[in-house]
Motif scaffolding. Structure first.
Motif, PDB file in Angstrom:
ATOM      1  N   ASN A 141       0.806  -1.226   0.000  1.00 54.49           N
ATOM      2  CA  ASN A 141       0.000   0.000   0.000  1.00 54.49           C
ATOM      3  C   ASN A 141       0.838   1.275   0.000  1.00 54.49           C
ATOM      4  N   ASP A 142       1.987   1.261   0.650  1.00 56.52           N
ATOM      5  CA  ASP A 142       2.768   2.482   0.777  1.00 56.52           C
ATOM      6  C   ASP A 142       3.942   2.564  -0.205  1.00 56.52           C
ATOM      7  N   PHE A 143       3.926   1.726  -1.239  1.00 57.78           N
ATOM      8  CA  PHE A 143       4.997   1.777  -2.231  1.00 57.78           C
ATOM      9  C   PHE A 143       4.819   3.014  -3.099  1.00 57.78           C
ATOM     10  N   LEU A 144       5.898   3.774  -3.262  1.00 55.48           N
ATOM     11  CA  LEU A 144       5.820   5.055  -3.967  1.00 55.48           C
ATOM     12  C   LEU A 144       5.491   4.915  -5.443  1.00 55.48           C
ATOM     13  N   LEU A 145       6.002   3.904  -6.082  1.00 58.39           N
ATOM     14  CA  LEU A 145       5.830   3.738  -7.529  1.00 58.39           C
ATOM     15  C   LEU A 145       4.828   2.627  -7.848  1.00 58.39           C
ATOM     16  N   LYS A 146       3.793   2.538  -7.054  1.00 55.01           N
ATOM     17  CA  LYS A 146       2.843   1.436  -7.166  1.00 55.01           C
ATOM     18  C   LYS A 146       2.248   1.324  -8.574  1.00 55.01           C
ATOM     19  N   GLU A 147       1.678   2.413  -9.074  1.00 59.77           N
ATOM     20  CA  GLU A 147       1.047   2.357 -10.394  1.00 59.77           C
ATOM     21  C   GLU A 147       2.076   2.112 -11.502  1.00 59.77           C
ATOM     22  N   PHE A 148       3.273   2.682 -11.335  1.00 57.74           N
ATOM     23  CA  PHE A 148       4.311   2.484 -12.334  1.00 57.74           C
ATOM     24  C   PHE A 148       4.765   1.025 -12.346  1.00 57.74           C
ATOM     25  N   ALA A 149       4.821   0.396 -11.164  1.00 56.98           N
ATOM     26  CA  ALA A 149       5.186  -1.024 -11.085  1.00 56.98           C
ATOM     27  C   ALA A 149       4.108  -1.886 -11.754  1.00 56.98           C
TER      28      ALA A 149
END
Length: 193
Positions: A141-149
């Motif tokens: 949930n707190d990953f900064l590049l979530k959508e990019f990943a």
């Protein structure tokens, strides 16, 4: 004033002085009875305050020394004295410095700093084109590049010919995402597949 009023006034004054002296005597008895406990409590409070402020002072000094060492490291990444100071004074800044050196050399390093650890996992998964690992990283949930990943996972699935999986993965990205322009380009490509 009459003599009777004067006598009553004197009686009131004497009774108030008696009450004051009585309170003073009670306080003195209490102090004598619990003298050692009171002194011990005062000593504990004083020692606690001195310890607290001493610890706070040394933490501030360590922080200042670590920041100075980190600035020296940024000026000269090969400065071993600065690295030794960072390792001793602030483990997180030391790990960040190691991460910076490893990145410059094109290597990966294991760091325990939250966001750098996630970023390192992301980079390793992307380099290995491992969709399972990208999925694990992107579901935090707190990953900064979530959508990019998630986008990169869909891109890898497209390269592997898993077009339906890529379309399903792209649906996980919200419409208000900052990578939505890239998502739209990939969706247009996938329409023909």
């Amino acid at each position: 004033m009459s003599l009777k009023e004067n006598v009553n006034y004197v009686k009131d004054e004497i009774s108030s002085e008696e009450k004051f002296l009585e309170g003073f005597v009670k306080t003195e008895r209490f102090y004598k009875k619990y003298k050692m406990l009171i002194i011990a409590a005062v000593i504990i409070v004083v020692v606690g305050l001195i310890g607290f402020y001493t610890t706070k002072y040394f933490q501030g000094q360590n922080k200042l020394e670590a920041n100075i060492a980190f600035n020296k490291f940024l000026d000269n990444p090969k400065d071993s004295a600065a690295m030794a100071t960072l390792k001793e004074k602030n483990q997180q800044l030391f790990q960040i410095a190691e991460y910076i050196n490893a990145t410059k050399e094109g290597k990966n390093t294991d760091v325990q700093v939250k966001y750098l650890k996630d970023l390192t996992q992301y980079q390793k998964a992307l380099a290995a084109k491992n969709t399972n690992e990208l999925n694990t990283v992107s579901m935090q949930n707190d990953f900064l590049l979530k959508e990019f990943a998630i986008f990169n996972k869909a891109l890898i699935q497209t390269e592997q010919g898993k077009f339906e999986d890529a379309k399903a993965t792209l649906k996980l990205i919200p419409a208000d995402s900052k990578v939505n322009d890239l998502v739209n380009v990939l969706k247009h490509y996938l329409v023909t597949k």
